[in-house]
Design a protein around this motif. Structure first.
Motif, PDB file in Angstrom:
ATOM      1  N   TYR A  36       0.857  -1.169   0.000  1.00 13.08           N
ATOM      2  CA  TYR A  36       0.000   0.000   0.000  1.00 13.08           C
ATOM      3  C   TYR A  36       0.900   1.228   0.000  1.00 13.08           C
ATOM      4  O   TYR A  36       2.069   1.164   0.370  1.00 13.08           O
ATOM      5  CB  TYR A  36      -0.863   0.038   1.259  1.00 13.08           C
ATOM      6  CG  TYR A  36      -2.147  -0.751   1.186  1.00 13.08           C
ATOM      7  CD1 TYR A  36      -2.154  -2.125   1.399  1.00 13.08           C
ATOM      8  CD2 TYR A  36      -3.364  -0.113   0.938  1.00 13.08           C
ATOM      9  CE1 TYR A  36      -3.340  -2.845   1.345  1.00 13.08           C
ATOM     10  CE2 TYR A  36      -4.558  -0.820   0.893  1.00 13.08           C
ATOM     11  CZ  TYR A  36      -4.528  -2.188   1.102  1.00 13.08           C
ATOM     12  OH  TYR A  36      -5.706  -2.898   1.068  1.00 13.08           O
ATOM     13  N   GLN A  38       0.581   5.712   0.896  1.00 11.42           N
ATOM     14  CA  GLN A  38      -0.227   6.844   1.318  1.00 11.42           C
ATOM     15  C   GLN A  38       0.586   8.119   1.208  1.00 11.42           C
ATOM     16  O   GLN A  38       1.621   8.257   1.859  1.00 11.42           O
ATOM     17  CB  GLN A  38      -0.751   6.668   2.748  1.00 11.42           C
ATOM     18  CG  GLN A  38      -1.746   7.736   3.164  1.00 11.42           C
ATOM     19  CD  GLN A  38      -2.472   7.392   4.437  1.00 11.42           C
ATOM     20  OE1 GLN A  38      -2.015   6.596   5.253  1.00 11.42           O
ATOM     21  NE2 GLN A  38      -3.639   7.983   4.625  1.00 11.42           N
ATOM     22  N   ARG A  44      -5.067   6.037   1.758  1.00 11.70           N
ATOM     23  CA  ARG A  44      -4.176   4.917   1.520  1.00 11.70           C
ATOM     24  C   ARG A  44      -4.654   4.141   0.291  1.00 11.70           C
ATOM     25  O   ARG A  44      -5.862   3.911   0.118  1.00 11.70           O
ATOM     26  CB  ARG A  44      -4.150   4.014   2.745  1.00 11.70           C
ATOM     27  CG  ARG A  44      -3.125   2.918   2.720  1.00 11.70           C
ATOM     28  CD  ARG A  44      -3.046   2.263   4.070  1.00 11.70           C
ATOM     29  NE  ARG A  44      -4.330   1.760   4.506  1.00 11.70           N
ATOM     30  CZ  ARG A  44      -4.569   1.304   5.724  1.00 11.70           C
ATOM     31  NH1 ARG A  44      -3.614   1.329   6.634  1.00 11.70           N
ATOM     32  NH2 ARG A  44      -5.760   0.850   6.048  1.00 11.70           N
ATOM     33  N   GLN A  45      -3.714   3.751  -0.536  1.00  9.78           N
ATOM     34  CA  GLN A  45      -4.029   3.118  -1.818  1.00  9.78           C
ATOM     35  C   GLN A  45      -3.321   1.782  -1.928  1.00  9.78           C
ATOM     36  O   GLN A  45      -2.129   1.677  -1.627  1.00  9.78           O
ATOM     37  CB  GLN A  45      -3.565   4.040  -2.958  1.00  9.78           C
ATOM     38  CG  GLN A  45      -3.718   3.477  -4.351  1.00  9.78           C
ATOM     39  CD  GLN A  45      -3.018   4.336  -5.396  1.00  9.78           C
ATOM     40  OE1 GLN A  45      -1.911   4.836  -5.193  1.00  9.78           O
ATOM     41  NE2 GLN A  45      -3.664   4.503  -6.532  1.00  9.78           N
ATOM     42  N   LEU A  46      -4.048   0.760  -2.392  1.00  6.72           N
ATOM     43  CA  LEU A  46      -3.437  -0.527  -2.668  1.00  6.72           C
ATOM     44  C   LEU A  46      -2.638  -0.425  -3.958  1.00  6.72           C
ATOM     45  O   LEU A  46      -3.203  -0.127  -5.012  1.00  6.72           O
ATOM     46  CB  LEU A  46      -4.495  -1.618  -2.783  1.00  6.72           C
ATOM     47  CG  LEU A  46      -3.995  -3.018  -3.150  1.00  6.72           C
ATOM     48  CD1 LEU A  46      -3.063  -3.570  -2.099  1.00  6.72           C
ATOM     49  CD2 LEU A  46      -5.181  -3.962  -3.378  1.00  6.72           C
ATOM     50  N   TRP A 118       0.294  -5.215   9.400  1.00 12.17           N
ATOM     51  CA  TRP A 118       0.892  -4.069   8.718  1.00 12.17           C
ATOM     52  C   TRP A 118       2.310  -3.823   9.216  1.00 12.17           C
ATOM     53  O   TRP A 118       2.594  -4.010  10.407  1.00 12.17           O
ATOM     54  CB  TRP A 118       0.051  -2.818   8.968  1.00 12.17           C
ATOM     55  CG  TRP A 118      -1.292  -2.883   8.327  1.00 12.17           C
ATOM     56  CD1 TRP A 118      -2.423  -3.451   8.845  1.00 12.17           C
ATOM     57  CD2 TRP A 118      -1.653  -2.372   7.032  1.00 12.17           C
ATOM     58  NE1 TRP A 118      -3.468  -3.329   7.941  1.00 12.17           N
ATOM     59  CE2 TRP A 118      -3.017  -2.665   6.827  1.00 12.17           C
ATOM     60  CE3 TRP A 118      -0.956  -1.701   6.040  1.00 12.17           C
ATOM     61  CZ2 TRP A 118      -3.695  -2.312   5.671  1.00 12.17           C
ATOM     62  CZ3 TRP A 118      -1.630  -1.345   4.888  1.00 12.17           C
ATOM     63  CH2 TRP A 118      -2.981  -1.649   4.709  1.00 12.17           C
TER      64      TRP A 118
END
Length: 128
Positions: A36, A38, A44-46, A118
């Motif tokens: 991910y 951000q 937040r982006q995959l 995470w």
């Protein structure tokens, strides 16, 4: 499960970086791993996930430039980033999912509604 990222840094546009994520602990519970990112002020982006069988997909903005891979023997996830652009600047996070969903498109369990574990993140900064 503990995830530790490394490999971030400052690079000029057009350059390359390789991120790594070392996994430890209850590795048997991990199926899909992913990256991910951000950026400040953004969600937040995959970037890309990868299944234990090697199925992957990428967000459109990185297709053809980034490659995700994993070495199951070393419990390590990688993200090779080439032709980096200033808009790639972000904190990059490694994540792991233990309950993926089946994807007809990939004939594999590679889609995760939520990731269970995470890392702390590694900063990537691309200068123009």
């Amino acid at each position: 499960v503990q995830l530790v990222e490394s490999g971030g840094g400052l690079v000029q546009a057009g350059g390359s970086l390789r991120l790594s994520c070392a996994a430890s602990g209850s590795i048997f519970s991990i199926n899909v791993m992913g990256w991910y990112r951000q950026a400040p002020g953004k969600e937040r982006q995959l970037v890309a996930p990868i299944s234990s069988g090697g199925s992957t997909y990428y967000t459109d903005s990185v297709k053809g430039r980034f490659t995700i891979s994993r070495d199951n023997a070393k419990n390590t996830l990688y993200l090779q980033m080439n032709n980096l652009k200033p808009e790639d600047t972000a904190m990059y996070y490694c994540a792991a999912c233990s309950s993926p969903k089946w994807s007809d498109e990939f004939s594999d369990y590679v889609v995760c509604d939520a990731y269970d574990y995470w890392g702390q993140g590694t900063q990537v900064t691309v200068s123009s």
